[in-house]
Design a protein around this motif. Structure first.
Motif, PDB file in Angstrom:
ATOM      1  N   ALA A  96       0.828  -1.221   0.000  1.00  0.00           N
ATOM      2  CA  ALA A  96       0.000   0.000   0.000  1.00  0.00           C
ATOM      3  C   ALA A  96       0.860   1.268   0.000  1.00  0.00           C
ATOM      4  O   ALA A  96       0.460   2.292  -0.557  1.00  0.00           O
ATOM      5  N   THR A  99       1.421   1.455  -3.790  1.00  0.00           N
ATOM      6  CA  THR A  99       0.265   1.653  -4.686  1.00  0.00           C
ATOM      7  C   THR A  99      -0.432   2.985  -4.444  1.00  0.00           C
ATOM      8  O   THR A  99      -0.924   3.587  -5.399  1.00  0.00           O
ATOM      9  N   MET A 100      -0.481   3.453  -3.178  1.00  0.00           N
ATOM     10  CA  MET A 100      -1.174   4.728  -2.936  1.00  0.00           C
ATOM     11  C   MET A 100      -0.452   5.901  -3.605  1.00  0.00           C
ATOM     12  O   MET A 100      -1.060   6.651  -4.369  1.00  0.00           O
ATOM     13  N   SER A 103      -0.654   5.407  -7.522  1.00  0.00           N
ATOM     14  CA  SER A 103      -1.975   5.658  -8.116  1.00  0.00           C
ATOM     15  C   SER A 103      -2.302   7.148  -8.049  1.00  0.00           C
ATOM     16  O   SER A 103      -2.925   7.703  -8.961  1.00  0.00           O
ATOM     17  N   LEU A 135      -7.689   4.993 -14.087  1.00  0.00           N
ATOM     18  CA  LEU A 135      -7.066   3.845 -13.412  1.00  0.00           C
ATOM     19  C   LEU A 135      -6.537   4.275 -12.032  1.00  0.00           C
ATOM     20  O   LEU A 135      -6.783   3.612 -11.017  1.00  0.00           O
ATOM     21  N   GLY A 136      -5.812   5.400 -12.011  1.00  0.00           N
ATOM     22  CA  GLY A 136      -5.244   5.914 -10.758  1.00  0.00           C
ATOM     23  C   GLY A 136      -6.347   6.196  -9.752  1.00  0.00           C
ATOM     24  O   GLY A 136      -6.262   5.799  -8.582  1.00  0.00           O
ATOM     25  N   SER A 137      -7.400   6.849 -10.219  1.00  0.00           N
ATOM     26  CA  SER A 137      -8.497   7.224  -9.335  1.00  0.00           C
ATOM     27  C   SER A 137      -9.189   5.972  -8.778  1.00  0.00           C
ATOM     28  O   SER A 137      -9.543   5.928  -7.592  1.00  0.00           O
ATOM     29  N   MET A 138      -9.343   4.953  -9.627  1.00  0.00           N
ATOM     30  CA  MET A 138     -10.010   3.725  -9.193  1.00  0.00           C
ATOM     31  C   MET A 138      -9.172   3.029  -8.102  1.00  0.00           C
ATOM     32  O   MET A 138      -9.682   2.694  -7.041  1.00  0.00           O
ATOM     33  N   VAL A 139      -7.860   2.887  -8.362  1.00  0.00           N
ATOM     34  CA  VAL A 139      -6.988   2.198  -7.398  1.00  0.00           C
ATOM     35  C   VAL A 139      -6.925   2.998  -6.082  1.00  0.00           C
ATOM     36  O   VAL A 139      -7.062   2.438  -4.991  1.00  0.00           O
ATOM     37  N   HIS A 140      -6.766   4.338  -6.203  1.00  0.00           N
ATOM     38  CA  HIS A 140      -6.654   5.211  -5.019  1.00  0.00           C
ATOM     39  C   HIS A 140      -7.911   5.094  -4.150  1.00  0.00           C
ATOM     40  O   HIS A 140      -7.816   4.937  -2.943  1.00  0.00           O
ATOM     41  N   LEU A 142     -10.490   2.692  -4.342  1.00  0.00           N
ATOM     42  CA  LEU A 142     -10.879   1.346  -3.891  1.00  0.00           C
ATOM     43  C   LEU A 142      -9.976   0.824  -2.767  1.00  0.00           C
ATOM     44  O   LEU A 142     -10.370  -0.053  -2.009  1.00  0.00           O
ATOM     45  N   SER A 143      -8.753   1.364  -2.678  1.00  0.00           N
ATOM     46  CA  SER A 143      -7.822   0.874  -1.652  1.00  0.00           C
ATOM     47  C   SER A 143      -8.197   1.368  -0.252  1.00  0.00           C
ATOM     48  O   SER A 143      -7.766   0.768   0.738  1.00  0.00           O
TER      49      SER A 143
END
Ligand code: HEM
Ligand code: HEM
Length: 177
Positions: A96, A99-100, A103, A135-140, A142-143
């Motif tokens: 994390a 990824t944070m 993203s 993609l960045g917004s989705m990962v940021h 959803l995490s």
């Protein structure tokens, strides 16, 4: 039975620097998205983005150190499933911390705004790349709940070691043994 071997200074310093910074950036993120549009929100988003990109450098240093040194051994002998769960949570928390920021940077670069750390430019402003932003917004986004669950388990685990097991887990991470 307790393992008396202390953790390395690098492990302790990198854990608390990344951990406390991560929690601060996370809370800042949750707070700023609730603010109405205006200069305050704009300023806090800028602070969030700079600190978020800065933590990436520290997180990479930490992961390189962990790979070099190997996984830390449990401070006390617990059951196999508890040790495995703790290892999985540690791995996901470390992930994390990559990824944070990544993203977030993807979101910003995808939006054509580039990325910087307090004015020190990492990626220049340019054309927007909608798929990267999405993609960045989705990962940021959803995490967020996954991280809350992981951190809750991680902190409850540390409290359990301290209060129920009464072992050296917390003392070791605080450099007291
Ligand atoms: C108040 C917050 C926190 C407390 C009390 C805490 C406590 C601890 C303790 C006691 C350990 C040692 C576990 C063991 O010996 O098996 C540990 C390890 C670890 N913690 Fe935390 N922690 C906190 C926040 C965080 C945060 C925010 C992250 C990451 C985002 C994190 C990631 C890790 C990782 C990856 C390890 C494994 C050891 C290492 O490689 O550094 N912790 N934590
Ligand atoms: C460890 C690093 C980071 C953490 C823990 C983090 C955490 C968060 C959190 C919890 C939110 C609120 C999400 C929500 O409730 O919808 C958020 C929003 C946001 N973050 Fe991050 N973030 C980090 C790094 C970054 C970076 C490096 C950037 C950009 C360069 C960034 C850009 C943003 C933006 C633009 C928003 C607002 C999104 C929106 O308006 O929906 N973040 N972040």
């Amino acid at each position: 039975m307790f393992y008396k071997k202390p953790l390395s200074l690098q492990t302790i310093v990198l854990h608390w620097t990344t951990g406390l910074m991560f929690i601060a950036i996370f809370i800042l993120g949750l707070y700023m998205v609730e603010l109405p549009k205006g200069p305050d929100k704009f300023e806090l988003i800028g602070l969030h983005k700079s600190l978020g990109a800065l933590i990436l450098i520290i997180a990479i240093t930490r992961i390189v150190w962990r790979i070099k040194e190997g996984a830390i051994k449990p401070a006390s002998i617990g059951s196999a499933w508890q040790n495995r769960l703790a290892n999985i949570i540690h791995g996901l928390l470390m992930l994390a911390t990559l990824t944070m920021p990544l993203s977030g940077i993807a979101m910003s670069v995808g939006g054509g705004r580039g990325a910087d750390i307090f004015g020190w430019q990492l990626i220049a402003k340019g054309d927007s790349i909608p798929w990267l932003q999405e993609l960045g917004s989705m990962v940021h986004g959803l995490s967020v709940n996954i991280i809350i669950a992981l951190l809750t388990l991680h902190i409850l685990g540390a409290i359990k070691h301290q209060i129920i097991d009464r072992d050296n887990t917390m003392a070791r991470m605080l450099g007291r043994i």
